[in-house]
Design an enzyme around this catalytic site. Structure first.
Site, PDB file in Angstrom:
ATOM      1  N   ASP A 281       0.540  56.924  29.289  1.00 28.26           N
ATOM      2  CA  ASP A 281       1.576  56.239  29.444  1.00 28.26           C
ATOM      3  C   ASP A 281       1.281  54.790  29.543  1.00 28.26           C
ATOM      4  O   ASP A 281       0.571  54.305  30.246  1.00 28.26           O
ATOM      5  CB  ASP A 281       2.614  56.939  30.281  1.00 28.26           C
ATOM      6  CG  ASP A 281       4.001  56.248  30.430  1.00 28.26           C
ATOM      7  OD1 ASP A 281       4.679  55.959  29.226  1.00 28.26           O
ATOM      8  OD2 ASP A 281       4.672  56.087  31.218  1.00 28.26           O
ATOM      9  N   SER A 282       2.441  54.023  29.524  1.00 30.94           N
ATOM     10  CA  SER A 282       2.519  52.601  29.695  1.00 30.94           C
ATOM     11  C   SER A 282       2.497  52.472  31.452  1.00 30.94           C
ATOM     12  O   SER A 282       2.075  51.245  31.851  1.00 30.94           O
ATOM     13  CB  SER A 282       3.468  51.816  28.996  1.00 30.94           C
ATOM     14  OG  SER A 282       4.848  52.472  29.703  1.00 30.94           O
TER      15      SER A 282
ATOM     16  N   TYR B 248       6.126  49.003  27.135  1.00 32.00           N
ATOM     17  CA  TYR B 248       5.749  49.235  25.943  1.00 32.00           C
ATOM     18  C   TYR B 248       6.888  48.851  24.851  1.00 32.00           C
ATOM     19  O   TYR B 248       7.035  48.451  23.671  1.00 32.00           O
ATOM     20  CB  TYR B 248       5.185  50.535  25.578  1.00 32.00           C
ATOM     21  CG  TYR B 248       3.643  50.673  25.636  1.00 32.00           C
ATOM     22  CD1 TYR B 248       2.852  49.790  26.417  1.00 32.00           C
ATOM     23  CD2 TYR B 248       2.890  51.791  25.154  1.00 32.00           C
ATOM     24  CE1 TYR B 248       1.734  50.054  26.683  1.00 32.00           C
ATOM     25  CE2 TYR B 248       1.501  52.123  25.509  1.00 32.00           C
ATOM     26  CZ  TYR B 248       0.878  51.180  26.417  1.00 32.00           C
ATOM     27  OH  TYR B 248      -0.209  51.279  26.127  1.00 32.00           O
ATOM     28  N   GLY B 249       8.125  49.173  25.326  1.00 28.85           N
ATOM     29  CA  GLY B 249       9.252  49.315  24.573  1.00 28.85           C
ATOM     30  C   GLY B 249       9.754  47.860  23.992  1.00 28.85           C
ATOM     31  O   GLY B 249      10.526  47.551  23.176  1.00 28.85           O
TER      32      GLY B 249
ATOM     33  N   CYS C 132       4.441  59.181  26.433  1.00 28.02           N
ATOM     34  CA  CYS C 132       5.266  57.922  26.213  1.00 28.02           C
ATOM     35  C   CYS C 132       6.009  58.202  25.075  1.00 28.02           C
ATOM     36  O   CYS C 132       5.367  58.191  23.808  1.00 28.02           O
ATOM     37  CB  CYS C 132       4.310  56.844  26.341  1.00 28.02           C
ATOM     38  SG  CYS C 132       5.198  55.256  25.946  1.00 28.02           S
ATOM     39  N   ASN C 133       7.207  57.914  25.224  1.00 29.76           N
ATOM     40  CA  ASN C 133       8.030  58.132  23.875  1.00 29.76           C
ATOM     41  C   ASN C 133       7.614  57.040  22.929  1.00 29.76           C
ATOM     42  O   ASN C 133       7.878  57.133  21.361  1.00 29.76           O
ATOM     43  CB  ASN C 133       9.543  58.139  24.326  1.00 29.76           C
ATOM     44  CG  ASN C 133      10.264  59.355  24.987  1.00 29.76           C
ATOM     45  OD1 ASN C 133      10.300  60.336  24.299  1.00 29.76           O
ATOM     46  ND2 ASN C 133       9.635  59.643  26.168  1.00 29.76           N
ATOM     47  N   THR C 134       7.632  55.886  23.388  1.00 28.01           N
ATOM     48  CA  THR C 134       7.303  54.601  22.636  1.00 28.01           C
ATOM     49  C   THR C 134       6.175  54.707  21.826  1.00 28.01           C
ATOM     50  O   THR C 134       6.179  54.438  20.537  1.00 28.01           O
ATOM     51  CB  THR C 134       7.425  53.468  23.648  1.00 28.01           C
ATOM     52  OG1 THR C 134       8.675  53.317  24.291  1.00 28.01           O
ATOM     53  CG2 THR C 134       7.383  51.941  22.767  1.00 28.01           C
TER      54      THR C 134
ATOM     55  N   GLU D  78       9.769  50.699  37.252  1.00 29.88           N
ATOM     56  CA  GLU D  78       8.161  50.229  37.639  1.00 29.88           C
ATOM     57  C   GLU D  78       8.478  49.402  38.800  1.00 29.88           C
ATOM     58  O   GLU D  78       7.375  49.164  39.430  1.00 29.88           O
ATOM     59  CB  GLU D  78       7.820  49.492  36.182  1.00 29.88           C
ATOM     60  CG  GLU D  78       7.433  50.365  35.152  1.00 29.88           C
ATOM     61  CD  GLU D  78       6.039  51.307  35.654  1.00 29.88           C
ATOM     62  OE1 GLU D  78       5.340  50.904  36.438  1.00 29.88           O
ATOM     63  OE2 GLU D  78       5.744  51.994  34.885  1.00 29.88           O
TER      64      GLU D  78
ATOM     65  N   CYS E 277      12.634  58.555  27.249  1.00 29.00           N
ATOM     66  CA  CYS E 277      11.472  57.706  27.975  1.00 29.00           C
ATOM     67  C   CYS E 277      11.108  58.529  29.150  1.00 29.00           C
ATOM     68  O   CYS E 277      11.931  59.236  29.803  1.00 29.00           O
ATOM     69  CB  CYS E 277      11.904  56.534  28.321  1.00 29.00           C
ATOM     70  SG  CYS E 277      10.808  55.494  29.217  1.00 29.00           S
ATOM     71  N   THR E 278       9.809  58.713  29.338  1.00 30.00           N
ATOM     72  CA  THR E 278       9.213  59.504  30.280  1.00 30.00           C
ATOM     73  C   THR E 278       9.428  58.878  31.569  1.00 30.00           C
ATOM     74  O   THR E 278       9.286  59.672  32.746  1.00 30.00           O
ATOM     75  CB  THR E 278       7.746  60.063  30.212  1.00 30.00           C
ATOM     76  OG1 THR E 278       7.150  59.005  29.819  1.00 30.00           O
ATOM     77  CG2 THR E 278       7.617  60.770  29.074  1.00 30.00           C
ATOM     78  N   HIS E 279       9.806  57.670  31.585  1.00 27.72           N
ATOM     79  CA  HIS E 279      10.331  56.882  32.917  1.00 27.72           C
ATOM     80  C   HIS E 279      11.765  57.702  33.531  1.00 27.72           C
ATOM     81  O   HIS E 279      11.742  57.787  34.764  1.00 27.72           O
ATOM     82  CB  HIS E 279      10.304  55.469  32.960  1.00 27.72           C
ATOM     83  CG  HIS E 279       9.192  54.825  32.827  1.00 27.72           C
ATOM     84  ND1 HIS E 279       8.330  54.863  31.655  1.00 27.72           N
ATOM     85  CD2 HIS E 279       8.604  53.884  33.798  1.00 27.72           C
ATOM     86  CE1 HIS E 279       7.252  54.128  31.892  1.00 27.72           C
ATOM     87  NE2 HIS E 279       7.521  53.576  33.132  1.00 27.72           N
TER      88      HIS E 279
END
Length: 276
Positions: free
Chosen positions: A21-22, A53-54, A84-86, A164, A196-198
């Site tokens: 992931d980012s 990443y978005g 990561c969805n993006t 983040e 988004c996994t966040h």
């Protein structure tokens, strides 16, 4: 595109699962994989140097994603989870090309879209990064399975930086969530996909906003279950590993990643700086 029958007989159950992931978002997926598959070794790559990443171009996301994929393959991983969805929305095909059928690839959009499409959902909302929303992949994937579902997607770019920076249960995130979820695009939804996994790190705050009016989809759980099904299908589940190893590589060491990873995986985890 016609896919050939997969043959993973060269792989062993004892090999680790690779996840990337980012940043910290993919830890929500890694945590569910750890819970559901407690005997698996995990190797996680958080590309914290390049987040979010978005906000990046498609070409940049493809470059980061394929480099990380190749690194995880070099670490002898038996499966790659794009947590990561993006990255899924913009680089899934390129990741698949890099892997070239050597290991299974599990993404975070298609298993969720399939589950939503086959359950009773009429008006579905998706909140995600700009790059994921611009790709339209959620809408395409859901409506490919069930053309009667109405899907509305909303870009929510401030959430990843807030997460983040560690702003969980904070007036800043409360204000951002209220501002986004009150948007007219999401006015009539019955179901919300956290695209988004966040975002599952804020799931309690999001549920608090809706009360019981909207069902919030737990994507990490769906993805972990899908991974388990795939590994089981190809006889790659590890059932005989009493002390699994969790190794984390980061392209930039951050305090928030260290804090969340230790909360999810315990204090004895390995964090290693790795710039690709």
């Amino acid at each position: 595109m016609k896919t050939k029958k997969q043959d993973y007989s060269h792989l062993s159950p004892s090999q680790p699962i690779g996840i990337f992931d980012s940043g910290v978002g993919g830890l929500t997926v890694a945590k569910e994989i750890k819970r559901l598959l407690p005997h698996e070794d995990l190797i996680y790559f958080g590309d914290t140097k390049h987040l979010p990443y978005g906000e990046k171009s498609k070409d940049a996301i493809i470059e980061y994603s394929t480099k990380i994929t190749n690194f995880l393959l070099q670490q002898n991983c038996k499966a790659i989870v794009i947590a990561c969805n993006t990255a899924t929305a913009n680089a899934l095909n390129e990741v698949m090309q890099s892997v070239n059928g050597k290991v299974p690839v599990i993404d975070v959009i298609n298993p969720v879209a399939e589950k939503v499409a086959y359950e009773i959902h009429n008006n579905v909302g998706v909140i995600a990064t700009k790059a994921t929303v611009n790709s339209g992949l959620y809408k395409k994937s859901i409506r490919k399975q069930n053309k009667w579902i109405k899907v509305d997607e909303l870009a929510t770019p401030l959430l990843v930086p807030a997460i983040e920076e560690g702003f969980k249960n904070h007036p800043i995130t409360h204000a951002i969530i209220y501002n986004y979820l009150s948007n007219n695009k999401l006015k009539n939804i019955e179901t919300l996909i956290l695209g988004c996994t966040h975002y599952p790190l804020l799931i309690d705050e999001i549920k608090q906003y809706y009360g019981n009016r909207v069902r919030v989809i737990d994507s990490p759980n769906i993805v972990a279950n899908h991974l388990k099904i795939i590994l089981d299908k190809y006889h790659l589940l590890n059932d005989h590993n009493p002390k699994p190893n969790y190794h984390f590589y980061l392209s930039d060491l951050t305090k928030n990643f260290e804090k969340i990873s230790k909360k999810f995986f315990g204090k004895t985890i390995d964090l290693e700086l790795k710039v690709l």
